[in-house]
Design an enzyme around this catalytic site. Structure first.
Site, PDB file in Angstrom:
ATOM      1  CG  HIS A  91      -1.935   1.064   1.217  1.00  0.00           C
ATOM      2  ND1 HIS A  91      -1.876   2.148   2.051  1.00  0.00           N
ATOM      3  CD2 HIS A  91      -3.045   1.244   0.456  1.00  0.00           C
ATOM      4  CE1 HIS A  91      -2.922   2.934   1.834  1.00  0.00           C
ATOM      5  NE2 HIS A  91      -3.636   2.409   0.861  1.00  0.00           N
ATOM      6  CG  HIS A 116      -8.532   5.289  -2.735  1.00  0.00           C
ATOM      7  ND1 HIS A 116      -8.202   6.405  -2.015  1.00  0.00           N
ATOM      8  CD2 HIS A 116      -7.545   4.387  -2.505  1.00  0.00           C
ATOM      9  CE1 HIS A 116      -7.070   6.177  -1.356  1.00  0.00           C
ATOM     10  NE2 HIS A 116      -6.653   4.971  -1.647  1.00  0.00           N
ATOM     11  NE  ARG A 190      -2.380  18.612  -5.842  1.00  0.00           N
ATOM     12  CZ  ARG A 190      -2.888  17.512  -5.299  1.00  0.00           C
ATOM     13  NH1 ARG A 190      -4.037  17.570  -4.607  1.00  0.00           N
ATOM     14  NH2 ARG A 190      -2.281  16.340  -5.436  1.00  0.00           N
ATOM     15  CB  CYS A 237       0.295  22.513  -9.073  1.00  0.00           C
ATOM     16  SG  CYS A 237       0.086  20.752  -8.708  1.00  0.00           S
ATOM     17  CE1 TYR A 373       2.680  17.054  -6.420  1.00  0.00           C
ATOM     18  CE2 TYR A 373       2.891  16.583  -4.076  1.00  0.00           C
ATOM     19  CZ  TYR A 373       2.122  16.952  -5.165  1.00  0.00           C
ATOM     20  OH  TYR A 373       0.788  17.228  -4.991  1.00  0.00           O
TER      21      TYR A 373
END
Length: 518
Positions: A91, A116, A190, A237, A373
């Protein structure tokens, strides 16, 4: 199945893998998406389904008894039961988050991480299905958990929403460059988690001091006592213009257009002043300033990020603990009451709702620092990616985009006006924007607007425009722009060589195709 936005299985060493091939064959019955509202009556078998073995039926009590590695780990979604034992260690948000749902429903946690609820996640989950819930079982009260986003602030209707939960949105291109300073209500948003509702009277910022030093517990009034510093800074972003990468090849992430970038006038205390007050100073060994937000998930894990100590302690870097945005207290979506502003650096490091600052020998262990990122070669896919092999994004590359006219628009013959923005990370000034009307065969130099930029402190964008004659007889124009910064970095001409599986750092020439009115 409770991960933050990076939505694939990650191994401890940073590699990402698909589920083992020895999974059970996915059940042909679809997931009962609305089971929480509909109850748990299984669908009637018809056609091919009738010829196959009926799924095993379990009670919720049986599911509850499978909540540890020893008993195996089962979860439910709607009417279906899944054995996710072998997925727990894969996970991406860590085993602890998935274990919160062990022996029970996924719905309360998917309400928090609504990202999800996408086809590729459901397809992956289907590989772990072992049966269905007994129709006699009632929907558990846990499914009526209060909505963690119920207290989110009201947003401006002009924003183009990329996800509601958590909320992520950008201004439409035609509004983005109407003003050099982006109005607060349409500044791109964001968020990674629900927006906390913090009381400014009880708010405290904890600044951990060095060994032998003094830790600080600062109220807003305490922050106001530090010298107030104001700067104009553009935030972008890492996923800005991701949609263009998706057009080339599928990536995973929010489908940002060109609007995940905005500019504001920020005011607050300089981080270097606050760190010095706590007794911190530059050291010869590598160190990082770690930031922790007050937005958190059900395990109490907060959003976090870090920047190098050298940048944080440099007065010329002008890193802020900001409490004002365009002359007003920070809006809730933008970090009220205090956020970090790191000029020239990717937006992911500008931690909002700041609760804690510490200096550590290594960068933040946050998921968003270590497992997101980051940029990779176009050859890297989700089977081969190793997040530990790439540095975290800090400064961003040179960028520009066309905000007017819009793609597909019809322009008048005679003369066309083209507008847009340009920006480069690290304080590098934009020195030129080139614009082409014929896909890059010939070029014009645009006029730059906005504030004059200081050498090595060009923290904000330049707006630009070009008025150019439409070539006679042309029925369409392929408009292209590219920016050049003061280090003579220039944007690549196509997406292909910079494509990466997360769709970050998308800065190829921006292209707009328009029609010319007869």
């Amino acid at each position: 199945m409770l991960a933050p936005p990076l939505r694939q299985q990650s191994l401890g060493a940073g590699r990402v893998s698909q589920p083992p091939s020895r999974r059970r064959t996915p059940n042909p019955n679809p997931v009962c998406h609305n089971a929480a509202a509909q109850g748990c009556d299984p669908p009637s078998p018809t056609g091919l389904q009738a010829t196959q073995e009926s799924p095993h039926v379990y009670t919720r009590e049986e599911v509850r008894s499978h909540s540890s590695p020893e008993t195996r780990i089962w979860v439910t979604l709607g009417c279906e039961v899944f054995d996710v034992t072998e997925f727990v260690d894969l996970h991406p948000g860590g085993p602890s988050k998935l274990m919160l749902a062990a022996g029970g429903p996924l719905e309360p946690f998917w309400a928090l991480y609504a990202v999800h609820n996408q086809p590729h996640v459901r397809e992956m989950l289907a590989q772990y299905k072992i049966g269905e819930l007994s129709p006699e079982d009632k929907v558990p009260s846990t499914l009526k958990t209060s909505d963690p986003y119920i207290d989110d602030p009201v947003r401006h209707p002009a924003l183009k929403v990329n996800s509601q939960r958590p909320f992520n949105a950008e201004p439409p291109p035609e509004l983005l460059t109407e003003n050099y300073i982006t109005p607060n209500p349409i500044f791109f948003t964001r968020n990674h988690l629900p927006v906390p509702n913090l009381d400014p009277e009880t708010y405290r910022l904890h600044v951990v001091g060095p060994p032998g030093g003094q830790s600080l517990c600062l109220s807003l009034d305490d922050l106001y006592k530090f010298p107030k510093h104001e700067i104009t800074v553009t935030l972008q972003c890492a996923g800005n213009r991701r949609s263009e990468m998706t057009q080339f090849k599928e990536v995973r992430g929010l489908e940002w257009n060109i609007g995940a970038i905005s500019t504001a006038r920020w005011a607050g205390a300089r981080l270097c002043d606050v760190l010095a007050k706590a007794g911190h100073q530059l050291c010869e060994t590598e160190a990082h300033v770690c930031f922790e937000g007050l937005d958190s998930d059900p395990t109490g894990t907060a959003y976090g990020a870090s920047i190098p100590l050298a940048r944080a302690m440099d007065p010329e870097a002008e890193v802020l603990l900001a409490y004002e945005m365009n002359g007003q207290p920070l809006p809730r979506d933008h970090g009220f009451p205090v956020r970090v502003v790191v000029p020239g650096v990717v937006g992911a490091r500008h931690v909002k709702w700041l609760g804690k600052v510490s200096v550590e020998p290594e960068e933040s262990y946050s998921h968003w620092q270590r497992r997101d990122y980051k940029g990779f070669s176009p050859s890297v896919d989700w089977d081969t990616v190793d997040f530990d092999s790439a540095p975290s994004i800090q400064e961003l590359p040179v960028q520009s985009a066309i905000t007017e006219p819009k793609d597909g628009e019809t322009v008048q013959s005679g003369e066309v006006t083209i507008k847009g923005y340009a920006w480069s990370g690290g304080g590098r000034a934009v020195v030129r924007v080139d614009v082409s009307l014929d896909g890059g065969l010939t070029w014009h130099v645009a006029e730059l607007d906005g504030e004059e930029q200081r050498p090595r402190k060009a923290w904000a964008w330049r707006l630009w425009q070009l008025q150019a004659p439409v070539p006679a007889g042309r029925k369409e124009l392929n408009i292209v722009c590219k920016a050049v910064d003061d280090s003579y970095n220039v944007q690549p001409d196509t997406v292909a060589p910079i494509w990466n599986l997360r769709g970050v750092l998308s800065n190829a020439w921006h292209r707009v195709h328009v029609h010319v009115a007869p």
